[in-house]
Design a protein around this motif. Sequence first.
Motif, PDB file in Angstrom:
ATOM      1  N   LEU A 173       0.819  -1.208   0.000  1.00  0.00           N
ATOM      2  CA  LEU A 173       0.000   0.000   0.000  1.00  0.00           C
ATOM      3  C   LEU A 173       0.856   1.263   0.000  1.00  0.00           C
ATOM      4  O   LEU A 173       0.465   2.293  -0.572  1.00  0.00           O
ATOM      5  CB  LEU A 173      -0.917   0.011   1.231  1.00  0.00           C
ATOM      6  CG  LEU A 173      -1.971  -1.097   1.296  1.00  0.00           C
ATOM      7  CD1 LEU A 173      -2.720  -1.036   2.620  1.00  0.00           C
ATOM      8  CD2 LEU A 173      -2.940  -1.002   0.128  1.00  0.00           C
ATOM      9  N   LEU A 174       2.024   1.184   0.647  1.00  0.00           N
ATOM     10  CA  LEU A 174       2.915   2.345   0.742  1.00  0.00           C
ATOM     11  C   LEU A 174       4.133   2.202  -0.173  1.00  0.00           C
ATOM     12  O   LEU A 174       5.169   2.805   0.083  1.00  0.00           O
ATOM     13  CB  LEU A 174       3.376   2.536   2.195  1.00  0.00           C
ATOM     14  CG  LEU A 174       2.277   2.817   3.219  1.00  0.00           C
ATOM     15  CD1 LEU A 174       2.852   2.891   4.627  1.00  0.00           C
ATOM     16  CD2 LEU A 174       1.548   4.119   2.890  1.00  0.00           C
ATOM     17  N   TYR A 225      -2.288   8.635   3.504  1.00  0.00           N
ATOM     18  CA  TYR A 225      -1.087   8.282   2.741  1.00  0.00           C
ATOM     19  C   TYR A 225      -1.340   8.348   1.246  1.00  0.00           C
ATOM     20  O   TYR A 225      -0.409   8.453   0.451  1.00  0.00           O
ATOM     21  CB  TYR A 225      -0.592   6.879   3.123  1.00  0.00           C
ATOM     22  CG  TYR A 225      -1.457   5.734   2.636  1.00  0.00           C
ATOM     23  CD1 TYR A 225      -1.272   5.174   1.373  1.00  0.00           C
ATOM     24  CD2 TYR A 225      -2.460   5.202   3.430  1.00  0.00           C
ATOM     25  CE1 TYR A 225      -2.066   4.126   0.926  1.00  0.00           C
ATOM     26  CE2 TYR A 225      -3.246   4.147   2.999  1.00  0.00           C
ATOM     27  CZ  TYR A 225      -3.047   3.612   1.746  1.00  0.00           C
ATOM     28  OH  TYR A 225      -3.843   2.574   1.306  1.00  0.00           O
ATOM     29  N   ASP A 226      -2.629   8.302   0.861  1.00  0.00           N
ATOM     30  CA  ASP A 226      -2.970   8.277  -0.563  1.00  0.00           C
ATOM     31  C   ASP A 226      -4.291   9.010  -0.755  1.00  0.00           C
ATOM     32  O   ASP A 226      -5.240   8.820   0.027  1.00  0.00           O
ATOM     33  CB  ASP A 226      -3.097   6.824  -1.049  1.00  0.00           C
ATOM     34  CG  ASP A 226      -3.268   6.715  -2.562  1.00  0.00           C
ATOM     35  OD1 ASP A 226      -2.317   6.304  -3.225  1.00  0.00           O
ATOM     36  OD2 ASP A 226      -4.365   7.032  -3.069  1.00  0.00           O
ATOM     37  N   ARG A 227      -4.360   9.859  -1.799  1.00  0.00           N
ATOM     38  CA  ARG A 227      -5.587  10.567  -2.130  1.00  0.00           C
ATOM     39  C   ARG A 227      -5.816  10.421  -3.627  1.00  0.00           C
ATOM     40  O   ARG A 227      -4.907  10.675  -4.429  1.00  0.00           O
ATOM     41  CB  ARG A 227      -5.506  12.043  -1.737  1.00  0.00           C
ATOM     42  CG  ARG A 227      -5.023  12.288  -0.317  1.00  0.00           C
ATOM     43  CD  ARG A 227      -5.220  13.724   0.113  1.00  0.00           C
ATOM     44  NE  ARG A 227      -6.640  13.985   0.381  1.00  0.00           N
ATOM     45  CZ  ARG A 227      -7.139  15.213   0.597  1.00  0.00           C
ATOM     46  NH1 ARG A 227      -6.335  16.263   0.554  1.00  0.00           N
ATOM     47  NH2 ARG A 227      -8.410  15.390   0.840  1.00  0.00           N
ATOM     48  N   PRO A 248      -6.437   6.569   4.864  1.00  0.00           N
ATOM     49  CA  PRO A 248      -5.654   6.969   6.027  1.00  0.00           C
ATOM     50  C   PRO A 248      -4.509   6.014   6.326  1.00  0.00           C
ATOM     51  O   PRO A 248      -4.576   4.816   6.019  1.00  0.00           O
ATOM     52  CB  PRO A 248      -6.681   6.945   7.158  1.00  0.00           C
ATOM     53  CG  PRO A 248      -7.646   5.876   6.744  1.00  0.00           C
ATOM     54  CD  PRO A 248      -7.732   5.983   5.246  1.00  0.00           C
ATOM     55  N   VAL A 249      -3.478   6.529   6.936  1.00  0.00           N
ATOM     56  CA  VAL A 249      -2.355   5.700   7.331  1.00  0.00           C
ATOM     57  C   VAL A 249      -2.643   4.970   8.639  1.00  0.00           C
ATOM     58  O   VAL A 249      -1.924   4.043   9.009  1.00  0.00           O
ATOM     59  CB  VAL A 249      -1.070   6.544   7.439  1.00  0.00           C
ATOM     60  CG1 VAL A 249      -1.071   7.383   8.707  1.00  0.00           C
ATOM     61  CG2 VAL A 249       0.175   5.674   7.348  1.00  0.00           C
ATOM     62  N   ASN A 250      -3.728   5.360   9.317  1.00  0.00           N
ATOM     63  CA  ASN A 250      -4.141   4.664  10.539  1.00  0.00           C
ATOM     64  C   ASN A 250      -5.667   4.731  10.637  1.00  0.00           C
ATOM     65  O   ASN A 250      -6.230   5.778  10.948  1.00  0.00           O
ATOM     66  CB  ASN A 250      -3.505   5.280  11.785  1.00  0.00           C
ATOM     67  CG  ASN A 250      -3.747   4.439  13.034  1.00  0.00           C
ATOM     68  OD1 ASN A 250      -4.695   3.657  13.106  1.00  0.00           O
ATOM     69  ND2 ASN A 250      -2.887   4.598  14.028  1.00  0.00           N
ATOM     70  N   TYR A 251      -6.324   3.606  10.357  1.00  0.00           N
ATOM     71  CA  TYR A 251      -7.784   3.570  10.344  1.00  0.00           C
ATOM     72  C   TYR A 251      -8.395   3.692  11.737  1.00  0.00           C
ATOM     73  O   TYR A 251      -9.596   3.957  11.857  1.00  0.00           O
ATOM     74  CB  TYR A 251      -8.264   2.270   9.686  1.00  0.00           C
ATOM     75  CG  TYR A 251      -8.151   2.267   8.181  1.00  0.00           C
ATOM     76  CD1 TYR A 251      -9.217   2.658   7.384  1.00  0.00           C
ATOM     77  CD2 TYR A 251      -6.973   1.878   7.550  1.00  0.00           C
ATOM     78  CE1 TYR A 251      -9.124   2.655   5.996  1.00  0.00           C
ATOM     79  CE2 TYR A 251      -6.863   1.867   6.173  1.00  0.00           C
ATOM     80  CZ  TYR A 251      -7.941   2.264   5.395  1.00  0.00           C
ATOM     81  OH  TYR A 251      -7.846   2.264   4.023  1.00  0.00           O
ATOM     82  N   PHE A 295      -5.713  -4.745  -4.162  1.00  0.00           N
ATOM     83  CA  PHE A 295      -6.257  -4.577  -2.814  1.00  0.00           C
ATOM     84  C   PHE A 295      -5.982  -3.160  -2.346  1.00  0.00           C
ATOM     85  O   PHE A 295      -4.871  -2.650  -2.487  1.00  0.00           O
ATOM     86  CB  PHE A 295      -5.639  -5.566  -1.815  1.00  0.00           C
ATOM     87  CG  PHE A 295      -6.171  -5.377  -0.419  1.00  0.00           C
ATOM     88  CD1 PHE A 295      -7.381  -5.937  -0.060  1.00  0.00           C
ATOM     89  CD2 PHE A 295      -5.490  -4.607   0.515  1.00  0.00           C
ATOM     90  CE1 PHE A 295      -7.908  -5.739   1.220  1.00  0.00           C
ATOM     91  CE2 PHE A 295      -6.005  -4.398   1.792  1.00  0.00           C
ATOM     92  CZ  PHE A 295      -7.216  -4.971   2.142  1.00  0.00           C
ATOM     93  N   GLN A 296      -7.011  -2.545  -1.761  1.00  0.00           N
ATOM     94  CA  GLN A 296      -6.860  -1.195  -1.209  1.00  0.00           C
ATOM     95  C   GLN A 296      -7.939  -0.992  -0.157  1.00  0.00           C
ATOM     96  O   GLN A 296      -9.123  -1.156  -0.443  1.00  0.00           O
ATOM     97  CB  GLN A 296      -7.023  -0.136  -2.309  1.00  0.00           C
ATOM     98  CG  GLN A 296      -6.812   1.283  -1.842  1.00  0.00           C
ATOM     99  CD  GLN A 296      -5.476   1.856  -2.240  1.00  0.00           C
ATOM    100  OE1 GLN A 296      -4.936   1.496  -3.263  1.00  0.00           O
ATOM    101  NE2 GLN A 296      -4.960   2.756  -1.438  1.00  0.00           N
ATOM    102  N   GLY A 297      -7.544  -0.681   1.053  1.00  0.00           N
ATOM    103  CA  GLY A 297      -8.537  -0.425   2.079  1.00  0.00           C
ATOM    104  C   GLY A 297      -8.140  -0.990   3.426  1.00  0.00           C
ATOM    105  O   GLY A 297      -7.009  -1.423   3.648  1.00  0.00           O
ATOM    106  N   ARG A 298      -9.105  -0.982   4.324  1.00  0.00           N
ATOM    107  CA  ARG A 298      -8.864  -1.433   5.689  1.00  0.00           C
ATOM    108  C   ARG A 298      -8.776  -2.962   5.747  1.00  0.00           C
ATOM    109  O   ARG A 298      -9.487  -3.662   5.022  1.00  0.00           O
ATOM    110  CB  ARG A 298      -9.987  -0.933   6.599  1.00  0.00           C
ATOM    111  CG  ARG A 298      -9.694  -1.060   8.083  1.00  0.00           C
ATOM    112  CD  ARG A 298     -10.786  -0.412   8.923  1.00  0.00           C
ATOM    113  NE  ARG A 298     -10.421  -0.384  10.341  1.00  0.00           N
ATOM    114  CZ  ARG A 298     -11.179   0.135  11.302  1.00  0.00           C
ATOM    115  NH1 ARG A 298     -12.338   0.702  10.983  1.00  0.00           N
ATOM    116  NH2 ARG A 298     -10.781   0.131  12.558  1.00  0.00           N
TER     117      ARG A 298
END
Length: 457
Positions: A173-174, A225-227, A248-251, A295-298
């Motif tokens: 993701l990062l 971290y991403d928009r 977010p970098v921290n959900y 994959f992208q998300g919580r």
Amino acid sequence: MKLLLQLAAAGLVTWHAAGALAAVSADEAKQLGTTLTEFGAQKAGSADGAIPAYTGGLTTPPADYVPNSGKWPDPYKDEKPLLAVNPGNMGQYADQLTPGVQALLKRFPDFRLDVYPTHRSVYYPKWVIDNTLKNATSAHLAGKIEGDGVEGAFGGIPFPMPKNGYEVVWNALLNYRRTEFSAINMGGNLVDSSGGRTALPVLNVTEYRPYYDQKYTRDTFKGSYDRAWIQILTPPTLAGQTVLVDYPVNYSVADQSTWAYFPAQRRTRMAPDYEYDTPASSYGGVLFWDEGNMFQGRMDRFDFKLIGVKEMIVPYNNYRLSQLPVDDVLGPKHIKPDVVRWERHRVWVVEATLKPDARHAYEKRTLYVDEDGWTFVEADGYGHDGKLWRVGLNYHFPLYDGGGVYAFTYGFYDLEKGNYFLTWMTGQNGAPLLRVADHLSKPNLFTPAGMAGTGLR
């Protein structure tokens, strides 16, 4: 397999007890830049030489590359395949093929993998390498639920020596995809079981990654971290609809935020349902919201288990694919084999199993992450009947001008419905323009008010 056992014995595949949050020790981190690359891949090549040693990646663009043109010529266009894997000989290569790829070979008699020489072409600027080395001993998982967030990391791979599946997924993701990416005239197509083709919406897209914005520091970076800013150009009935998504970098601190602008209403609204397995309506329901780029998300609905590192044949260095005419790419049952480049690389394998009290359309998904680019190269999704349902493949390529990876042309095969789709490819008005930058060019674009201001009416 033998390689996996060797890696485990060497300490390159490690295991992690739930709840442990410690970064690697300074002594462990000494492997980075010696036996491992600074970003955590194995520096040495494979035992048989098919995977070469890492020597810094591809830093010289091909002669026909024009900077900032939006076009990325193939630096390996003159190479020929070393071998072809087909339904008749796939048994010889079974240990190098994912279950998803094996399923495609079994289903389609003319499906084929043209396997080319392996090039470890990903490279990183020095500042990203320096940050990665710092992250190795400072980054750790954070949040109320395991995998919810990352702290102590900025501007580089957060976990170059990952100890569990959550850390591998956060690395993906990062991963380094540059500060800003823009795509003009990005199209896509859905091919049904009879071979009929339906054009998916043509998009203009801008992605901003604050995590790699050098105006921040390790101490000042926080939030998203991403928009992603996505605007539909066609069909006319959807033209002007725009979505803005913040990851977010921290959900545990802030959830994913999504805004949608509808030109007919001239209003911007929050869209809290645009997550998890909610079908992406603009894609006709063939893509879940958490399947973007595989994959992208919580990660709170699945348990992510690190299986290890394996040598696999995966799509790689696919410079041509996203910029070819649609008719050259799409076949009646699958993408035409001639246009896909496959190579043998080492990949991290993560198995995500749905938690007993959670809901999702998938019961299990297996993610494959390239060791050099930390890029998702494949995602296999399993239904609640235990059967393989969807096979996702990412046709990425490294950026030889400035480093990083382009990882947006991807597609999924639905083994139940018999259809497939490919997105982020040539649009109806010609080949897409794919541009990257190391700064944010339009800050106002990434606000709900700014989004409305760019809406078509």
